[in-house]
Design a protein around this motif. Structure first.
Motif, mmCIF file in Angstrom:
data_model
loop_
_atom_site.group_PDB
_atom_site.id
_atom_site.type_symbol
_atom_site.label_atom_id
_atom_site.label_comp_id
_atom_site.label_asym_id
_atom_site.label_seq_id
_atom_site.Cartn_x
_atom_site.Cartn_y
_atom_site.Cartn_z
ATOM 1 N N GLY A 37 -2.306 2.412 6.500
ATOM 2 C CA GLY A 37 -1.867 3.754 6.872
ATOM 3 C C GLY A 37 -0.769 3.726 7.920
ATOM 4 O O GLY A 37 0.218 4.468 7.827
ATOM 5 N N TYR A 38 -0.930 2.871 8.913
ATOM 6 C CA TYR A 38 0.060 2.748 9.985
ATOM 7 C C TYR A 38 1.402 2.275 9.425
ATOM 8 O O TYR A 38 2.456 2.849 9.722
ATOM 9 C CB TYR A 38 -0.437 1.759 11.040
ATOM 10 C CG TYR A 38 0.572 1.473 12.128
ATOM 11 C CD1 TYR A 38 0.666 2.283 13.247
ATOM 12 C CD2 TYR A 38 1.439 0.381 12.021
ATOM 13 C CE1 TYR A 38 1.594 2.029 14.244
ATOM 14 C CE2 TYR A 38 2.383 0.120 13.009
ATOM 15 C CZ TYR A 38 2.453 0.948 14.114
ATOM 16 O OH TYR A 38 3.384 0.689 15.091
ATOM 17 N N SER A 39 1.360 1.231 8.601
ATOM 18 C CA SER A 39 2.595 0.664 8.063
ATOM 19 C C SER A 39 3.335 1.668 7.189
ATOM 20 O O SER A 39 4.555 1.830 7.292
ATOM 21 C CB SER A 39 2.273 -0.597 7.250
ATOM 22 O OG SER A 39 1.703 -1.595 8.058
ATOM 23 N N ILE A 74 8.556 -0.952 6.431
ATOM 24 C CA ILE A 74 7.099 -1.003 6.289
ATOM 25 C C ILE A 74 6.651 -2.449 6.429
ATOM 26 O O ILE A 74 7.169 -3.337 5.746
ATOM 27 C CB ILE A 74 6.637 -0.434 4.937
ATOM 28 C CG1 ILE A 74 7.009 1.046 4.825
ATOM 29 C CG2 ILE A 74 5.131 -0.595 4.774
ATOM 30 C CD1 ILE A 74 6.596 1.698 3.522
ATOM 31 N N GLY A 75 5.676 -2.672 7.289
ATOM 32 C CA GLY A 75 5.218 -4.030 7.543
ATOM 33 C C GLY A 75 4.231 -4.529 6.507
ATOM 34 O O GLY A 75 3.817 -3.807 5.599
ATOM 35 N N GLY A 76 3.830 -5.790 6.654
ATOM 36 C CA GLY A 76 2.826 -6.391 5.795
ATOM 37 C C GLY A 76 3.279 -6.504 4.353
ATOM 38 O O GLY A 76 4.469 -6.600 4.054
ATOM 39 N N THR A 77 2.309 -6.475 3.439
ATOM 40 C CA THR A 77 2.631 -6.579 2.019
ATOM 41 C C THR A 77 3.069 -5.237 1.433
ATOM 42 O O THR A 77 3.659 -5.191 0.357
ATOM 43 C CB THR A 77 1.405 -7.071 1.227
ATOM 44 O OG1 THR A 77 0.320 -6.160 1.438
ATOM 45 C CG2 THR A 77 0.977 -8.456 1.698
ATOM 46 N N SER A 78 2.783 -4.151 2.134
ATOM 47 C CA SER A 78 3.085 -2.818 1.593
ATOM 48 C C SER A 78 4.585 -2.573 1.465
ATOM 49 O O SER A 78 5.040 -1.959 0.496
ATOM 50 C CB SER A 78 2.466 -1.734 2.484
ATOM 51 O OG SER A 78 1.069 -1.838 2.513
ATOM 52 N N ARG A 173 -6.465 -9.043 -5.382
ATOM 53 C CA ARG A 173 -5.193 -9.242 -4.694
ATOM 54 C C ARG A 173 -5.289 -8.677 -3.283
ATOM 55 O O ARG A 173 -6.083 -7.794 -3.006
ATOM 56 C CB ARG A 173 -4.050 -8.549 -5.443
ATOM 57 C CG ARG A 173 -3.700 -9.201 -6.762
ATOM 58 C CD ARG A 173 -3.060 -10.563 -6.566
ATOM 59 N NE ARG A 173 -2.674 -11.191 -7.820
ATOM 60 C CZ ARG A 173 -3.460 -11.981 -8.535
ATOM 61 N NH1 ARG A 173 -4.694 -12.212 -8.124
ATOM 62 N NH2 ARG A 173 -3.027 -12.523 -9.657
ATOM 63 N N GLY A 174 -4.446 -9.187 -2.394
ATOM 64 C CA GLY A 174 -4.411 -8.698 -1.030
ATOM 65 C C GLY A 174 -5.547 -9.238 -0.182
ATOM 66 O O GLY A 174 -6.390 -10.022 -0.636
ATOM 67 N N ARG A 175 -5.583 -8.785 1.061
ATOM 68 C CA ARG A 175 -6.599 -9.266 1.997
ATOM 69 C C ARG A 175 -8.013 -8.941 1.529
ATOM 70 O O ARG A 175 -8.951 -9.683 1.774
ATOM 71 C CB ARG A 175 -6.351 -8.669 3.386
ATOM 72 C CG ARG A 175 -7.226 -9.239 4.484
ATOM 73 C CD ARG A 175 -6.807 -8.710 5.828
ATOM 74 N NE ARG A 175 -5.480 -9.164 6.193
ATOM 75 C CZ ARG A 175 -5.221 -10.320 6.809
ATOM 76 N NH1 ARG A 175 -6.200 -11.133 7.104
ATOM 77 N NH2 ARG A 175 -3.981 -10.648 7.117
ATOM 78 N N GLY A 190 -4.658 1.755 -1.464
ATOM 79 C CA GLY A 190 -3.391 2.003 -2.146
ATOM 80 C C GLY A 190 -3.545 2.933 -3.331
ATOM 81 O O GLY A 190 -2.711 3.818 -3.556
ATOM 82 N N ALA A 191 -4.620 2.749 -4.090
ATOM 83 C CA ALA A 191 -4.877 3.614 -5.238
ATOM 84 C C ALA A 191 -5.156 5.043 -4.786
ATOM 85 O O ALA A 191 -4.663 6.007 -5.384
ATOM 86 C CB ALA A 191 -6.050 3.079 -6.051
#
Length: 212
Positions: A37-39, A74-78, A173-175, A190-191
């Motif tokens: 949400g933050y990213s 946007i940080g991370g994988t997002s 997938r993902g963390r 995400g969904a």
């Protein structure tokens, strides 16, 4: 859609992502690192900060520039995933006036970009599990002659059902995938974000008197 309508959709997505920062983050924190949400909010805030400077020479140019800003902020994988989605949609846009068939094509292009970038597919418990059903339903509704308002409303309902259904999936997938079976029982952030954004776009389209 005209360029102003494309702008309205993107701005609605941005404002909705920012407004739901905490909600999306709380969902992500169940089995993820909680920064989704933050990213997402920070990236879309940056987009709105430079809103007046975005290229509006065509729908494609506008969406590609949107994707570039998002990918870089946007940080991370997002960031790479959401940025790629907008970039691919922009690349698929042809000309300055986009119709329903073009929109479906743009969404398909975004989906393929996400699949390639995230090495993921439907069933992996990601945003694709809502975005693909949303696109399929939108295509069916437009194909049978439904108006834009009706098609968006039906597609948003499908996205919500699909997002809720991710609660029964195991993340691949993902963390969240690190938690294995523990990821079952919680919906994918995400969904759910796709569903929330789809619902808000549908509501805004209907309330602001866009083309039917």
């Amino acid at each position: 859609m005209s360029i102003p309508e494309t702008e309205r959709v993107v701005r609605t997505i941005a404002e909705t992502a920012i407004a739901n920062e905490r909600f999306f983050g709380d969902l992500d924190s169940v089995v993820g690192d909680g920064d989704f949400g933050y990213s997402l909010a920070r990236g879309f805030e940056k987009l709105l900060e430079g809103w007046d400077e975005l290229d509006r020479s065509s729908d494609g140019a506008f969406l590609k520039r949107t994707g570039m800003v998002i990918a870089s902020r946007i940080g991370g994988t997002s960031g790479p995933l959401w940025g790629t989605a907008f970039l691919r949609a922009g690349m698929a846009a042809d000309g300055t006036d986009v119709d329903g068939t073009d929109v479906v094509g743009m969404l398909r292009a975004a989906i393929e970009g996400i699949k390639q970038r995230g090495r993921s597919d439907v069933g992996d418990k990601t945003l694709l599990d809502a975005l693909v059903p949303y696109t399929d339903r939108l295509e069916r509704e437009l194909g049978r002659g439904a108006g834009v308002r009706e098609a968006l409303r039906a597609a948003a309902a499908t996205a919500r059902e699909a997002a809720d259904a991710t609660g029964g999936m195991v993340a691949k997938r993902g963390r969240a995938s690190y938690t294995g079976e523990r990821s079952r029982g919680s919906v994918d952030a995400g969904a759910v974000a796709v569903a929330v954004l789809a619902e808000r776009v549908s509501e805004t389209w209907s309330s602001q008197g866009a083309a039917s």
